[in-house]
Scaffold this motif. Structure first.
Motif, mmCIF file in Angstrom:
data_model
loop_
_atom_site.group_PDB
_atom_site.id
_atom_site.type_symbol
_atom_site.label_atom_id
_atom_site.label_comp_id
_atom_site.label_asym_id
_atom_site.label_seq_id
_atom_site.Cartn_x
_atom_site.Cartn_y
_atom_site.Cartn_z
ATOM 1 N N GLU A 103 -14.899 -11.196 -18.633
ATOM 2 C CA GLU A 103 -14.096 -10.650 -19.738
ATOM 3 C C GLU A 103 -13.252 -9.519 -19.163
ATOM 4 O O GLU A 103 -13.788 -8.572 -18.609
ATOM 5 N N MET A 104 -11.928 -9.629 -19.304
ATOM 6 C CA MET A 104 -11.061 -8.751 -18.514
ATOM 7 C C MET A 104 -10.090 -7.951 -19.405
ATOM 8 O O MET A 104 -10.391 -7.697 -20.554
ATOM 9 N N GLY A 105 -8.954 -7.591 -18.853
ATOM 10 C CA GLY A 105 -8.081 -6.599 -19.484
ATOM 11 C C GLY A 105 -7.250 -7.113 -20.645
ATOM 12 O O GLY A 105 -7.349 -8.263 -21.062
ATOM 13 N N GLY A 106 -6.415 -6.233 -21.160
ATOM 14 C CA GLY A 106 -5.552 -6.599 -22.278
ATOM 15 C C GLY A 106 -4.266 -5.795 -22.267
ATOM 16 O O GLY A 106 -4.141 -4.788 -21.562
ATOM 17 N N LYS A 107 -3.300 -6.291 -22.998
ATOM 18 C CA LYS A 107 -2.035 -5.557 -23.207
ATOM 19 C C LYS A 107 -1.692 -5.790 -24.663
ATOM 20 O O LYS A 107 -0.760 -6.515 -25.015
ATOM 21 N N ASP A 108 -2.523 -5.169 -25.505
ATOM 22 C CA ASP A 108 -2.597 -5.590 -26.898
ATOM 23 C C ASP A 108 -1.467 -5.014 -27.743
ATOM 24 O O ASP A 108 -1.077 -3.860 -27.577
ATOM 25 N N ALA A 109 -0.970 -5.860 -28.638
ATOM 26 C CA ALA A 109 0.202 -5.484 -29.432
ATOM 27 C C ALA A 109 -0.137 -5.404 -30.910
ATOM 28 O O ALA A 109 -0.940 -6.186 -31.414
ATOM 29 N N ILE A 110 0.521 -4.471 -31.579
ATOM 30 C CA ILE A 110 0.509 -4.459 -33.048
ATOM 31 C C ILE A 110 1.945 -4.700 -33.508
ATOM 32 O O ILE A 110 2.880 -4.008 -33.068
ATOM 33 N N ILE A 111 2.113 -5.703 -34.354
ATOM 34 C CA ILE A 111 3.432 -6.005 -34.922
ATOM 35 C C ILE A 111 3.562 -5.259 -36.246
ATOM 36 O O ILE A 111 2.679 -5.341 -37.104
ATOM 37 N N VAL A 112 4.665 -4.535 -36.386
ATOM 38 C CA VAL A 112 4.945 -3.858 -37.655
ATOM 39 C C VAL A 112 6.170 -4.531 -38.258
ATOM 40 O O VAL A 112 7.292 -4.399 -37.748
#
Ligand code: NAP
Length: 522
Positions: free
Chosen positions: A293-302
């Motif tokens: 289980e590795m990294g992320g580049k997580d996004a929130i859309i507004v």
């Protein structure tokens, strides 16, 4: 599912607003401080081991303070740990599941009894604020309780997962067996929860384990092994192999008696483990199973139809909780151009309210980042970000002795930018303008990762589209993208975020089991 244990409930978070609880937490912090600098042994082949080669862990809020000194294993002891875990597996793997389940529940009770003490260790060794530490410890308890119940399900002959077609004239069944000796490699960012989750899942399924904790948080690992011993797990069912990943990591992963590796950490280390584990060595008679289980580049859309105030709150909590050092942290806000300027204005005001300081001070919203190395990497990324976009807030180190960094916002970031694509793992948020909702979704999916994501919109059609097209292992709608709860939000990501094993979910134990089909002619 309830069985004799009763239904699973998430462990409640401690309410630090109550004066009595605050005082108890202050007392726990003082008790833990009085143990600073203690020496801890390795635990290998069922006994304590010392090497005289010490690893020192420090308080990231005040690096001159030594939290613990730990004897480190070298390659030889690491190999011995795997060999002994392999030898003892023959016994542990045959222990009745009901007994293993009992021990897991006992471990949960022991962590619960020592909750504020564990909170305090996390405050001091991992730099977590009180509520962040408490959430980590609660999650550790949840993993023990949840996997105990899941094991009962897999061990029960009536379990729906074992409903097997009965051919005429035969008795047909399928039973689940443990795998063998596994290596557990957790990160420092959920030093108790993730270590407990991976270890408990393996042990309750009947495997033996060698735990190689992060070199940043070995004291928390030592405290956890105290719990395992007190709960009654046999001394040889687990080993604690403190040591640098680059020194003992390859030995543990490549050893022919290692049956599986359960890893949570960065993409680069995960890929290396996956590659090394794929190559069989002399004496090895299985294909190693790797859960990475590795990294992320997580996004929130507004979206333009979002409630902007709750979107700003969700983005701030997701981007700056635990200083942005969560794999689930929001590091990209992708905002419809119709509300872009208004969003930035509200965001800037909210970020200005955040306080940064020592994690043992309950008035700090953010504590330090984990190490001097992490601080340098993050500050370098901030400089890159200043060239790739427009600095809106923060932009450098925050005052104090610790590894403090200001909450930073960089706006007008294009999708090709490094700070849009690469995991920074610190309090740095990139804000990107989207033409419309479809464009926002395309931008959210435009990295190699796919861990968490969120959408703020009041439009049901857009929410439906996000459910289908937002490619993330954990999608959140009109709420923050951090804070997954065991049982409710099985956790794990797509693409380079990992093998999507869904920790805290009903299928997770299958990573630690193999199924045997038995047909008997009647
Ligand atoms: P890391 O540097 O990859 O380290 C993770 C673990 O791997 C540590 O115990 C580390 O030990 C060990 N390690 C390092 N090199 C190794 C090698 N060659 N062989 C075997 N083990 C080795 O990651 P981290 O900085 O601790 O954690 C942050 C990362 O974890 C981020 O990328 C974050 O996104 C990710 N993460 C993912 C999830 C998820 O569920 N997807 C959850 C939490 C965190 P040493 O400390 O001794 O180097």
């Amino acid at each position: 599912m309830p069985g004799p244990l009763g239904p699973f409930h998430n462990e409640p978070l401690t309410d630090f607003s109550q004066p009595g609880i605050r005082a108890a937490m202050e007392a726990a912090l003082a008790r833990v401080r009085s143990e600073f600098g203690r020496e801890y042994c390795l635990w290998i082949a069922g006994a304590p081991q010392t090497t005289g080669d010490l690893l020192t862990s420090v308080n990231p809020s005040k690096p001159s303070e030594i939290v613990g000194r730990h004897h480190k294993a070298g390659a030889e002891l690491a190999a011995r740990a795997v060999e002994d875990a392999h030898a003892y597996f023959a016994e542990w793997g045959r222990t009745p599941a009901a007994h293993r389940v009992e021990l897991a529940v006992r471990a949960a009770a022991l962590i619960r009894e020592r909750k504020l003490e564990f909170d305090a260790w996390l405050v001091y060794e991992a730099g977590k604020t009180w509520p962040e530490a408490d959430a980590d410890v609660s999650e550790a308890i949840d993993f023990c309780e949840y996997y105990a119940r899941q094991m009962l399900r897999y061990a029960s002959p009536e379990a729906p997962a074992q409903t097997i077609v009965q051919l005429p004239g035969e008795r047909d069944e399928m039973v689940y067996l443990p795998l063998g000796a596994g290596v557990i490699i957790p990160p420092w960012n959920f030093p108790l929860a993730i270590m407990t989750g991976m270890t408990m899942a393996a042990l309750v399924s009947g495997n033996t384990v060698v735990i190689k904790p992060s070199s940043e948080t070995p004291t928390i690992a030592a405290k956890f092994t105290e719990v395992l011993r007190a709960a009654g797990f046999p001394p040889r069912s687990f080993a604690l192999c403190v040591g640098s990943g680059s020194v003992v990591g390859d030995t543990l992963v490549e050893h022919p008696k290692t049956r599986f590796v359960s890893f949570t950490g960065s993409r680069d280390v995960g890929l290396r483990i996956n590659e090394l584990a794929a190559k069989p060595h002399r004496g090895q008679i299985w294909i190693k199973r790797v859960v990475a289980e590795m990294g992320g580049k997580d996004a929130i859309i507004v979206d333009r139809e979002a409630d902007l105030d709750s979107a700003v709150t969700g983005v701030v909590q997701s981007a700056y909780g635990y200083q942005g050092q969560k794999c689930s942290a929001c590091s990209r806000a992708i905002v419809d151009e119709a509300v872009y300027d208004a969003f930035l204005e509200k965001l800037k005001a909210k970020v200005a309210e955040l306080t940064v300081g020592s994690s043992d001070d309950p008035s700090s919203y953010m504590g330090p980042v984990i190490s001097a190395g992490a601080r340098k990497t993050i500050l370098d990324y901030i400089e890159i970000g200043k060239r790739e976009g427009r600095l809106i807030a923060g932009g450098g180190a925050a005052p104090g002795d610790g590894f403090f960094i200001q909450p930073t916002v960089i706006a007008d970031v294009e999708s090709g930018a490094r700070i849009f694509q690469e995991e920074i793992f610190g309090p740095v948020l990139a804000v990107t303008r989207a033409r419309d909702f479809d464009h926002a979704l395309a931008l959210a999916n435009a990295t190699e990762y796919g861990l968490t994501g969120a959408v703020y919109s009041k439009n049901p059609e857009k929410i439906r589209k996000a459910r289908e097209d937002f490619f993330a292992g954990n999608l959140y709608l009109n709420r923050k993208c951090t804070g997954a709860m065991v049982g409710a939000h099985p956790f794990g990501g797509f693409n380079m975020s990992g093998t999507d094993s869904k920790a805290g979910g009903p299928d997770y134990l299958l990573q630690f089991l193999q199924a045997k089909s038995i047909a008997e002619k009647l």
